[in-house]
Scaffold this motif. Structure first.
Motif, PDB file in Angstrom:
ATOM      1  N   ALA A   7      -1.839 -12.923   9.448  1.00 25.10           N
ATOM      2  CA  ALA A   7      -1.227 -12.036  10.438  1.00 25.10           C
ATOM      3  C   ALA A   7      -0.891 -10.701   9.791  1.00 25.10           C
ATOM      4  CB  ALA A   7       0.037 -12.698  10.983  1.00 25.10           C
ATOM      5  N   PRO A   8      -0.923  -9.615  10.551  1.00 26.32           N
ATOM      6  CA  PRO A   8      -0.528  -8.322   9.997  1.00 26.32           C
ATOM      7  C   PRO A   8       0.915  -8.374   9.491  1.00 26.32           C
ATOM      8  CG  PRO A   8      -1.547  -8.054  12.163  1.00 26.32           C
ATOM      9  CD  PRO A   8      -1.329  -9.529  11.946  1.00 26.32           C
ATOM     10  N   ILE A   9       1.197  -7.592   8.459  1.00 32.99           N
ATOM     11  CA  ILE A   9       2.547  -7.530   7.893  1.00 32.99           C
ATOM     12  C   ILE A   9       2.988  -6.075   7.824  1.00 32.99           C
ATOM     13  CG2 ILE A   9       2.285  -9.663   6.567  1.00 32.99           C
ATOM     14  CD1 ILE A   9       1.771  -7.921   4.088  1.00 32.99           C
ATOM     15  N   ASP A  10       4.276  -5.859   7.640  1.00 28.52           N
ATOM     16  CA  ASP A  10       4.801  -4.499   7.513  1.00 28.52           C
ATOM     17  C   ASP A  10       4.206  -3.835   6.277  1.00 28.52           C
ATOM     18  OD1 ASP A  10       6.359  -4.760   9.770  1.00 28.52           O
ATOM     19  OD2 ASP A  10       8.160  -5.359   8.665  1.00 28.52           O
ATOM     20  N   ALA A  11       3.915  -2.557   6.405  1.00 26.17           N
ATOM     21  CA  ALA A  11       3.308  -1.789   5.313  1.00 26.17           C
ATOM     22  C   ALA A  11       4.392  -1.226   4.397  1.00 26.17           C
ATOM     23  CB  ALA A  11       2.444  -0.668   5.875  1.00 26.17           C
ATOM     24  N   ASP A  12       5.102  -2.122   3.714  1.00 28.47           N
ATOM     25  CA  ASP A  12       6.091  -1.651   2.742  1.00 28.47           C
ATOM     26  C   ASP A  12       5.399  -1.341   1.420  1.00 28.47           C
ATOM     27  OD1 ASP A  12       5.644  -4.090   1.424  1.00 28.47           O
ATOM     28  OD2 ASP A  12       7.521  -4.977   2.099  1.00 28.47           O
ATOM     29  N   MET A  13       6.156  -0.885   0.428  1.00 30.37           N
ATOM     30  CA  MET A  13       5.582  -0.449  -0.840  1.00 30.37           C
ATOM     31  C   MET A  13       4.760  -1.558  -1.508  1.00 30.37           C
ATOM     32  SD  MET A  13       7.479   1.244  -4.146  1.00 30.37           S
ATOM     33  CE  MET A  13       8.426  -0.214  -4.554  1.00 30.37           C
ATOM     34  N   ASN A  14       5.277  -2.766  -1.562  1.00 28.03           N
ATOM     35  CA  ASN A  14       4.563  -3.855  -2.238  1.00 28.03           C
ATOM     36  C   ASN A  14       3.308  -4.265  -1.484  1.00 28.03           C
ATOM     37  OD1 ASN A  14       6.335  -3.999  -4.409  1.00 28.03           O
ATOM     38  ND2 ASN A  14       7.733  -5.349  -3.276  1.00 28.03           N
ATOM     39  N   ALA A  15       3.386  -4.317  -0.155  1.00 29.12           N
ATOM     40  CA  ALA A  15       2.210  -4.679   0.636  1.00 29.12           C
ATOM     41  C   ALA A  15       1.116  -3.617   0.487  1.00 29.12           C
ATOM     42  CB  ALA A  15       2.591  -4.854   2.105  1.00 29.12           C
ATOM     43  N   LEU A  16       1.514  -2.350   0.496  1.00 32.39           N
ATOM     44  CA  LEU A  16       0.541  -1.277   0.340  1.00 32.39           C
ATOM     45  C   LEU A  16      -0.109  -1.333  -1.037  1.00 32.39           C
ATOM     46  CD1 LEU A  16      -0.861   1.183   1.514  1.00 32.39           C
ATOM     47  CD2 LEU A  16       1.049   2.576   0.669  1.00 32.39           C
ATOM     48  N   ARG A  17       0.696  -1.556  -2.081  1.00 33.14           N
ATOM     49  CA  ARG A  17       0.152  -1.664  -3.434  1.00 33.14           C
ATOM     50  C   ARG A  17      -0.867  -2.799  -3.509  1.00 33.14           C
ATOM     51  NH1 ARG A  17       4.707  -2.104  -6.762  1.00 33.14           N
ATOM     52  NH2 ARG A  17       4.685   0.139  -6.990  1.00 33.14           N
ATOM     53  N   THR A  18      -0.561  -3.934  -2.917  1.00 37.94           N
ATOM     54  CA  THR A  18      -1.482  -5.075  -2.920  1.00 37.94           C
ATOM     55  C   THR A  18      -2.773  -4.730  -2.192  1.00 37.94           C
ATOM     56  OG1 THR A  18       0.350  -6.644  -3.056  1.00 37.94           O
ATOM     57  CG2 THR A  18      -1.753  -7.490  -2.214  1.00 37.94           C
ATOM     58  N   LEU A  19      -2.652  -4.099  -1.034  1.00 41.14           N
ATOM     59  CA  LEU A  19      -3.842  -3.726  -0.275  1.00 41.14           C
ATOM     60  C   LEU A  19      -4.700  -2.730  -1.053  1.00 41.14           C
ATOM     61  CD1 LEU A  19      -4.526  -3.133   3.298  1.00 41.14           C
ATOM     62  CD2 LEU A  19      -4.734  -1.125   1.833  1.00 41.14           C
ATOM     63  N   LEU A  20      -4.096  -1.736  -1.678  1.00 43.11           N
ATOM     64  CA  LEU A  20      -4.850  -0.711  -2.382  1.00 43.11           C
ATOM     65  C   LEU A  20      -5.580  -1.251  -3.610  1.00 43.11           C
ATOM     66  CD1 LEU A  20      -2.478   2.358  -2.024  1.00 43.11           C
ATOM     67  CD2 LEU A  20      -4.615   1.893  -0.798  1.00 43.11           C
ATOM     68  N   ARG A  21      -5.179  -2.410  -4.110  1.00 48.44           N
ATOM     69  CA  ARG A  21      -5.895  -3.031  -5.227  1.00 48.44           C
ATOM     70  C   ARG A  21      -7.324  -3.411  -4.821  1.00 48.44           C
ATOM     71  NH1 ARG A  21      -2.621  -5.530  -9.479  1.00 48.44           N
ATOM     72  NH2 ARG A  21      -4.173  -7.173  -9.536  1.00 48.44           N
ATOM     73  N   HIS A  22      -7.590  -3.497  -3.522  1.00 48.57           N
ATOM     74  CA  HIS A  22      -8.933  -3.831  -3.039  1.00 48.57           C
ATOM     75  C   HIS A  22      -9.863  -2.623  -3.041  1.00 48.57           C
ATOM     76  CE1 HIS A  22      -7.972  -7.921  -1.821  1.00 48.57           C
ATOM     77  NE2 HIS A  22      -6.799  -7.443  -1.438  1.00 48.57           N
ATOM     78  N   GLN A  23      -9.317  -1.428  -3.238  1.00 48.43           N
ATOM     79  CA  GLN A  23     -10.128  -0.213  -3.265  1.00 48.43           C
ATOM     80  C   GLN A  23     -10.562   0.060  -4.697  1.00 48.43           C
ATOM     81  OE1 GLN A  23      -8.214   3.282  -1.690  1.00 48.43           O
ATOM     82  NE2 GLN A  23      -9.626   4.637  -2.733  1.00 48.43           N
ATOM     83  N   ALA A  24     -11.864   0.107  -4.923  1.00 47.84           N
ATOM     84  CA  ALA A  24     -12.369   0.461  -6.246  1.00 47.84           C
ATOM     85  C   ALA A  24     -12.251   1.968  -6.414  1.00 47.84           C
ATOM     86  CB  ALA A  24     -13.820   0.028  -6.403  1.00 47.84           C
ATOM     87  N   SER A  25     -11.749   2.401  -7.563  1.00 50.86           N
ATOM     88  CA  SER A  25     -11.537   3.820  -7.826  1.00 50.86           C
ATOM     89  C   SER A  25     -12.154   4.212  -9.151  1.00 50.86           C
ATOM     90  CB  SER A  25     -10.043   4.136  -7.886  1.00 50.86           C
ATOM     91  OG  SER A  25      -9.407   3.777  -6.693  1.00 50.86           O
ATOM     92  N   THR A  26     -12.708   5.419  -9.202  1.00 49.31           N
ATOM     93  CA  THR A  26     -13.204   5.962 -10.453  1.00 49.31           C
ATOM     94  C   THR A  26     -12.015   6.251 -11.357  1.00 49.31           C
ATOM     95  OG1 THR A  26     -15.031   7.008  -9.282  1.00 49.31           O
ATOM     96  CG2 THR A  26     -14.529   7.843 -11.492  1.00 49.31           C
ATOM     97  N   VAL A  27     -12.116   5.883 -12.623  1.00 49.36           N
ATOM     98  CA  VAL A  27     -11.028   6.134 -13.570  1.00 49.36           C
ATOM     99  C   VAL A  27     -11.244   7.499 -14.197  1.00 49.36           C
ATOM    100  CG1 VAL A  27      -9.832   5.326 -15.634  1.00 49.36           C
ATOM    101  CG2 VAL A  27     -10.780   3.668 -14.005  1.00 49.36           C
ATOM    102  N   THR A  28     -10.214   8.322 -14.130  1.00 50.06           N
ATOM    103  CA  THR A  28     -10.258   9.654 -14.714  1.00 50.06           C
ATOM    104  C   THR A  28      -9.084   9.828 -15.667  1.00 50.06           C
ATOM    105  OG1 THR A  28      -8.928  10.672 -12.962  1.00 50.06           O
ATOM    106  CG2 THR A  28     -11.310  10.638 -12.640  1.00 50.06           C
ATOM    107  N   VAL A  29      -9.222  10.785 -16.564  1.00 48.08           N
ATOM    108  CA  VAL A  29      -8.097  11.242 -17.378  1.00 48.08           C
ATOM    109  C   VAL A  29      -7.954  12.725 -17.096  1.00 48.08           C
ATOM    110  CG1 VAL A  29      -7.276  11.722 -19.724  1.00 48.08           C
ATOM    111  CG2 VAL A  29      -8.292   9.493 -19.192  1.00 48.08           C
ATOM    112  N   VAL A  30      -6.748  13.120 -16.741  1.00 46.04           N
ATOM    113  CA  VAL A  30      -6.433  14.520 -16.497  1.00 46.04           C
ATOM    114  C   VAL A  30      -5.686  15.036 -17.717  1.00 46.04           C
ATOM    115  CG1 VAL A  30      -5.196  16.150 -15.010  1.00 46.04           C
ATOM    116  CG2 VAL A  30      -6.276  14.109 -14.010  1.00 46.04           C
TER     117      VAL A  30
END
Length: 177
Positions: A7-30
């Protein structure tokens, strides 16, 4: 199309962090000049506009790199190669000299540190910094860049560094025509 049975859950900080782990991102160094120079690992780099050319990255306002980046006129964004996981870890570690050996780098245009052997780097002029929550979105215009046509990018996915499947592995998985 498959659907989740959860079921959908509230988009709090921890839920958002967990969801964003599914997004592959290019690693950069600034990196940015300063006394001392600063640098940090980021997975928030993206292209914003091609006309004019603008890129962005995000940085926590509490980061040790933020004071230098908040004043920098120029920064460099380095796209890391798959074999540079240790370099990514170095620039993600707090409280160390990230530019000490074994990090290989040189002073580039505008005094900005340029890391050696990355897939690509962009020297950018900072055009704006926008504070959003606990981060700043830094908008920058690429002025000089260098890239190679060999190598595979370092990615960050589900809390770990990873890469792309080799061309040979990808070909083996394609259905026959």
């Amino acid at each position: 199309m498959t659907q989740s049975t959860d079921a959908p859950i509230d988009a709090d900080m921890n839920a958002l962090r967990t969801l964003l782990r599914h997004q592959a991102s290019t690693v950069t160094v600034v990196t940015a000049p300063g006394s001392p120079a600063v640098g940090f690992t980021a997975t928030s780099f993206t292209s914003v506009s091609l006309a004019p050319p603008i890129v962005s990255f995000c940085l926590n306002l509490g980061s040790s790199s933020w004071p230098a980046v908040s004043r920098a006129r120029h920064v460099a964004v380095h796209l890391l190669a798959h074999h540079q996981q240790e370099l990514a870890r170095t620039f993600a570690t707090s409280g160390i000299d990230r530019f000490a050996g074994p990090t290989r780098w040189r002073t580039g245009p505008e005094g900005v540190p340029i890391l050696d052997d990355t897939l690509a780097w962009l020297l950018c002029r900072v055009v704006d910094r926008v504070t959003v929550g606990d981060h700043a979105v830094v908008l920058a215009e690429p002025e000089v860049l260098r890239h190679t046509d060999v190598g595979s990018p370092l990615l960050y996915h589900r809390g770990r560094y990873t890469g792309l499947a080799s061309d040979q592995e990808a070909s083996a998985r394609r259905p026959a025509a």
